[in-house]
Design a protein around this motif. Structure first.
Motif, PDB file in Angstrom:
ATOM      1  N   ALA A   1       8.057   9.236  -2.578  1.00  0.00           N
ATOM      2  CA  ALA A   1       9.284   8.556  -2.186  1.00  0.00           C
ATOM      3  C   ALA A   1       8.706   7.595  -1.009  1.00  0.00           C
ATOM      4  O   ALA A   1       9.263   6.283  -1.064  1.00  0.00           O
ATOM      5  CB  ALA A   1      10.095   9.600  -1.561  1.00  0.00           C
ATOM      6  N   LEU A   2       7.845   7.709  -0.103  1.00  0.00           N
ATOM      7  CA  LEU A   2       7.286   6.658   0.931  1.00  0.00           C
ATOM      8  C   LEU A   2       6.580   5.779   0.287  1.00  0.00           C
ATOM      9  O   LEU A   2       6.866   4.592   0.829  1.00  0.00           O
ATOM     10  CB  LEU A   2       6.510   7.555   1.829  1.00  0.00           C
ATOM     11  CG  LEU A   2       7.090   8.434   2.891  1.00  0.00           C
ATOM     12  CD1 LEU A   2       5.895   9.179   3.543  1.00  0.00           C
ATOM     13  CD2 LEU A   2       7.838   7.753   3.967  1.00  0.00           C
ATOM     14  N   HIS A   3       5.895   5.989  -0.783  1.00  0.00           N
ATOM     15  CA  HIS A   3       5.273   4.981  -1.516  1.00  0.00           C
ATOM     16  C   HIS A   3       6.065   3.756  -1.960  1.00  0.00           C
ATOM     17  O   HIS A   3       5.757   2.595  -1.899  1.00  0.00           O
ATOM     18  CB  HIS A   3       4.325   5.358  -2.440  1.00  0.00           C
ATOM     19  CG  HIS A   3       3.324   4.597  -3.109  1.00  0.00           C
ATOM     20  ND1 HIS A   3       3.647   3.593  -4.237  1.00  0.00           N
ATOM     21  CD2 HIS A   3       2.298   4.086  -2.946  1.00  0.00           C
ATOM     22  CE1 HIS A   3       2.606   2.843  -4.525  1.00  0.00           C
ATOM     23  NE2 HIS A   3       1.623   3.115  -3.672  1.00  0.00           N
ATOM     24  N   LEU A   4       7.170   4.157  -2.463  1.00  0.00           N
ATOM     25  CA  LEU A   4       8.391   3.471  -2.899  1.00  0.00           C
ATOM     26  C   LEU A   4       8.935   2.462  -1.989  1.00  0.00           C
ATOM     27  O   LEU A   4       9.137   1.281  -1.869  1.00  0.00           O
ATOM     28  CB  LEU A   4       9.412   3.927  -3.609  1.00  0.00           C
ATOM     29  CG  LEU A   4       9.007   4.717  -4.968  1.00  0.00           C
ATOM     30  CD1 LEU A   4      10.288   5.490  -5.706  1.00  0.00           C
ATOM     31  CD2 LEU A   4       8.726   3.781  -5.952  1.00  0.00           C
ATOM     32  N   VAL A   5       9.085   3.168  -0.714  1.00  0.00           N
ATOM     33  CA  VAL A   5       9.432   2.260   0.426  1.00  0.00           C
ATOM     34  C   VAL A   5       8.315   1.218   0.932  1.00  0.00           C
ATOM     35  O   VAL A   5       8.698   0.219   1.291  1.00  0.00           O
ATOM     36  CB  VAL A   5       9.561   3.236   1.756  1.00  0.00           C
ATOM     37  CG1 VAL A   5       9.746   2.270   2.848  1.00  0.00           C
ATOM     38  CG2 VAL A   5      10.533   4.437   1.486  1.00  0.00           C
ATOM     39  N   LEU A   6       7.320   1.590   0.748  1.00  0.00           N
ATOM     40  CA  LEU A   6       6.094   0.648   0.968  1.00  0.00           C
ATOM     41  C   LEU A   6       6.128  -0.355   0.089  1.00  0.00           C
ATOM     42  O   LEU A   6       6.024  -1.727   0.485  1.00  0.00           O
ATOM     43  CB  LEU A   6       4.613   1.406   0.997  1.00  0.00           C
ATOM     44  CG  LEU A   6       3.512   0.445   1.039  1.00  0.00           C
ATOM     45  CD1 LEU A   6       3.431  -0.152   2.385  1.00  0.00           C
ATOM     46  CD2 LEU A   6       2.299   1.380   1.152  1.00  0.00           C
ATOM     47  N   ILE A   7       6.297  -0.222  -1.097  1.00  0.00           N
ATOM     48  CA  ILE A   7       6.444  -1.286  -2.221  1.00  0.00           C
ATOM     49  C   ILE A   7       7.508  -2.348  -1.762  1.00  0.00           C
ATOM     50  O   ILE A   7       7.394  -3.598  -1.972  1.00  0.00           O
ATOM     51  CB  ILE A   7       6.481  -0.821  -3.632  1.00  0.00           C
ATOM     52  CG1 ILE A   7       5.178  -0.076  -4.020  1.00  0.00           C
ATOM     53  CG2 ILE A   7       6.847  -2.107  -4.755  1.00  0.00           C
ATOM     54  CD1 ILE A   7       5.549   0.527  -5.435  1.00  0.00           C
ATOM     55  N   SER A   8       8.662  -1.542  -1.403  1.00  0.00           N
ATOM     56  CA  SER A   8       9.710  -2.446  -0.867  1.00  0.00           C
ATOM     57  C   SER A   8       9.594  -3.366   0.241  1.00  0.00           C
ATOM     58  O   SER A   8       9.919  -4.457   0.186  1.00  0.00           O
ATOM     59  CB  SER A   8      11.005  -1.545  -0.715  1.00  0.00           C
ATOM     60  OG  SER A   8      12.034  -2.340  -0.315  1.00  0.00           O
ATOM     61  N   ALA A   9       8.937  -2.776   1.328  1.00  0.00           N
ATOM     62  CA  ALA A   9       8.555  -3.190   2.522  1.00  0.00           C
ATOM     63  C   ALA A   9       7.438  -4.595   2.165  1.00  0.00           C
ATOM     64  O   ALA A   9       7.576  -5.512   3.055  1.00  0.00           O
ATOM     65  CB  ALA A   9       7.840  -2.407   3.476  1.00  0.00           C
ATOM     66  N   ALA A  10       6.635  -4.298   1.456  1.00  0.00           N
ATOM     67  CA  ALA A  10       5.644  -5.240   1.095  1.00  0.00           C
ATOM     68  C   ALA A  10       6.207  -6.417   0.574  1.00  0.00           C
ATOM     69  O   ALA A  10       5.554  -7.593   0.667  1.00  0.00           O
ATOM     70  CB  ALA A  10       4.635  -4.851   0.084  1.00  0.00           C
ATOM     71  N   GLY A  11       7.313  -6.288   0.035  1.00  0.00           N
ATOM     72  CA  GLY A  11       8.104  -7.615  -0.442  1.00  0.00           C
ATOM     73  C   GLY A  11       8.519  -8.628   0.538  1.00  0.00           C
ATOM     74  O   GLY A  11       8.796  -9.706   0.159  1.00  0.00           O
ATOM     75  N   VAL A  12       8.581  -7.913   1.936  1.00  0.00           N
ATOM     76  CA  VAL A  12       9.439  -8.800   2.951  1.00  0.00           C
ATOM     77  C   VAL A  12       8.548  -8.721   4.266  1.00  0.00           C
ATOM     78  O   VAL A  12       8.962  -9.557   5.135  1.00  0.00           O
ATOM     79  CB  VAL A  12      10.727  -8.163   3.137  1.00  0.00           C
ATOM     80  CG1 VAL A  12      11.763  -8.386   2.013  1.00  0.00           C
ATOM     81  CG2 VAL A  12      10.686  -6.830   3.653  1.00  0.00           C
ATOM     82  N   ASP A  13       7.364  -8.104   4.149  1.00  0.00           N
ATOM     83  CA  ASP A  13       6.836  -7.997   5.715  1.00  0.00           C
ATOM     84  C   ASP A  13       5.286  -8.182   5.112  1.00  0.00           C
ATOM     85  O   ASP A  13       4.726  -7.405   4.381  1.00  0.00           O
ATOM     86  CB  ASP A  13       6.991  -6.626   6.283  1.00  0.00           C
ATOM     87  CG  ASP A  13       6.509  -6.466   7.531  1.00  0.00           C
ATOM     88  OD1 ASP A  13       5.249  -6.991   7.807  1.00  0.00           O
ATOM     89  OD2 ASP A  13       7.031  -6.023   8.380  1.00  0.00           O
ATOM     90  N   PRO A  14       4.577  -8.950   5.735  1.00  0.00           N
ATOM     91  CA  PRO A  14       3.112  -9.277   5.491  1.00  0.00           C
ATOM     92  C   PRO A  14       2.409  -8.164   5.991  1.00  0.00           C
ATOM     93  O   PRO A  14       1.255  -7.912   5.137  1.00  0.00           O
ATOM     94  CB  PRO A  14       2.845 -10.445   6.296  1.00  0.00           C
ATOM     95  CG  PRO A  14       4.056 -11.524   6.366  1.00  0.00           C
ATOM     96  CD  PRO A  14       5.229 -10.353   6.578  1.00  0.00           C
ATOM     97  N   ALA A  15       2.594  -7.588   6.812  1.00  0.00           N
ATOM     98  CA  ALA A  15       1.861  -6.296   7.409  1.00  0.00           C
ATOM     99  C   ALA A  15       2.034  -5.229   6.385  1.00  0.00           C
ATOM    100  O   ALA A  15       0.997  -4.399   6.209  1.00  0.00           O
ATOM    101  CB  ALA A  15       2.151  -5.862   8.734  1.00  0.00           C
ATOM    102  N   ALA A  16       3.308  -5.036   5.976  1.00  0.00           N
ATOM    103  CA  ALA A  16       3.422  -4.210   4.859  1.00  0.00           C
ATOM    104  C   ALA A  16       2.647  -4.323   3.573  1.00  0.00           C
ATOM    105  O   ALA A  16       2.181  -3.462   2.880  1.00  0.00           O
ATOM    106  CB  ALA A  16       4.850  -3.964   4.672  1.00  0.00           C
ATOM    107  N   ARG A  17       2.698  -5.679   3.228  1.00  0.00           N
ATOM    108  CA  ARG A  17       1.888  -6.037   2.117  1.00  0.00           C
ATOM    109  C   ARG A  17       0.403  -5.617   2.049  1.00  0.00           C
ATOM    110  O   ARG A  17      -0.403  -5.312   1.382  1.00  0.00           O
ATOM    111  CB  ARG A  17       2.099  -7.633   1.921  1.00  0.00           C
ATOM    112  CG  ARG A  17       1.188  -8.293   1.003  1.00  0.00           C
ATOM    113  CD  ARG A  17       1.740  -7.823  -0.412  1.00  0.00           C
ATOM    114  NE  ARG A  17       0.997  -7.008  -1.449  1.00  0.00           N
ATOM    115  CZ  ARG A  17       1.484  -6.476  -2.688  1.00  0.00           C
ATOM    116  NH1 ARG A  17       2.462  -7.039  -3.050  1.00  0.00           N
ATOM    117  NH2 ARG A  17       0.756  -5.683  -3.235  1.00  0.00           N
ATOM    118  N   ALA A  18      -0.167  -6.121   3.323  1.00  0.00           N
ATOM    119  CA  ALA A  18      -1.673  -5.839   3.499  1.00  0.00           C
ATOM    120  C   ALA A  18      -1.780  -4.293   3.469  1.00  0.00           C
ATOM    121  O   ALA A  18      -2.941  -3.683   3.100  1.00  0.00           O
ATOM    122  CB  ALA A  18      -1.966  -6.402   5.274  1.00  0.00           C
TER     123      ALA A  18
END
Length: 203
Positions: A108-125
């Protein structure tokens, strides 16, 4: 005493953040919301654990191994025991069990990370680093163990084997089948085990 209290505060903050990330989504789980739910100040959140991406990273790291002890996955007892297994079928059964346990905590947290990565460069990294580490563990630990046993089926290249093990361990696969399609975790574990045995091992 003070150090233990600081640790408990950090644990509370990270656990609260993890829950809010899953319940509310990346955008709505603000630092202010985490502070309010955890019963601490906004400043305490930052000084104890950091910003949102830091909180998500800690939540993922702790979920991966099951606690906040600074012991990497490769050094955990269940993994160390698995790496001493000399039967390929039992090795993959143990690997499927470990993957299922990890994904129960992480998916469930991994899905949050994928979502965050679409809008936050630090989350993408963070997502890129997470996937790189997952691939490296397969390439550096799981595959070599199967190769030492001479267990891989003929015609299967090491790169193909890595990709198959890496793909089946993707938390998104667990999320789709267990969280969305309501498979029991035990059903997922048996499916992973059967799929890896059929695709990796010699008849």
């Amino acid at each position: 005493m003070r150090a233990e209290q600081a640790r408990r505060t950090k644990q509370t903050i990270v656990a609260t953040a993890a829950r809010l990330f899953v319940e509310r989504g990346w955008g709505q789980a603000t630092i202010d919301a985490v502070a309010e739910e955890a019963g601490v100040s906004r400043k305490t959140v930052f000084t104890s654990a950091g910003g949102k991406v830091d909180l998500l990273k800690l939540a993922l790291d702790w979920s991966l191994v099951g606690d906040d002890e600074p012991v990497p996955l490769a050094e955990r007892p269940e993994v160390a025991t698995l790496m001493r297994q000399s039967d390929a079928h039992l090795f993959l059964a143990g690997w499927a069990r470990i993957l299922t346990d990890i994904n129960e905590r992480v998916a469930a947290l991994h899905l949050v990370l994928i979502s965050a990565a679409g809008v936050d460069p630090a989350a993408r990294a963070l997502l890129d680093d997470w996937e790189s580490q997952r691939w490296s563990f397969v390439a550096g630990s799981v595959l070599p163990h199967l190769q030492r046993m001479g267990a891989l089926r003929a015609g299967l290249s090491p790169d193909q084997a890595i990709d198959l093990i890496w793909l089946h361990g993707d938390p998104v696969v667990y999320a789709r089948l267990v969280l969305e399609r309501r498979w029991a975790p035990e059903q997922f574990e048996h499916w992973i085990q059967d799929a890896l045995v059929r695709q990796l091992l010699a008849p």
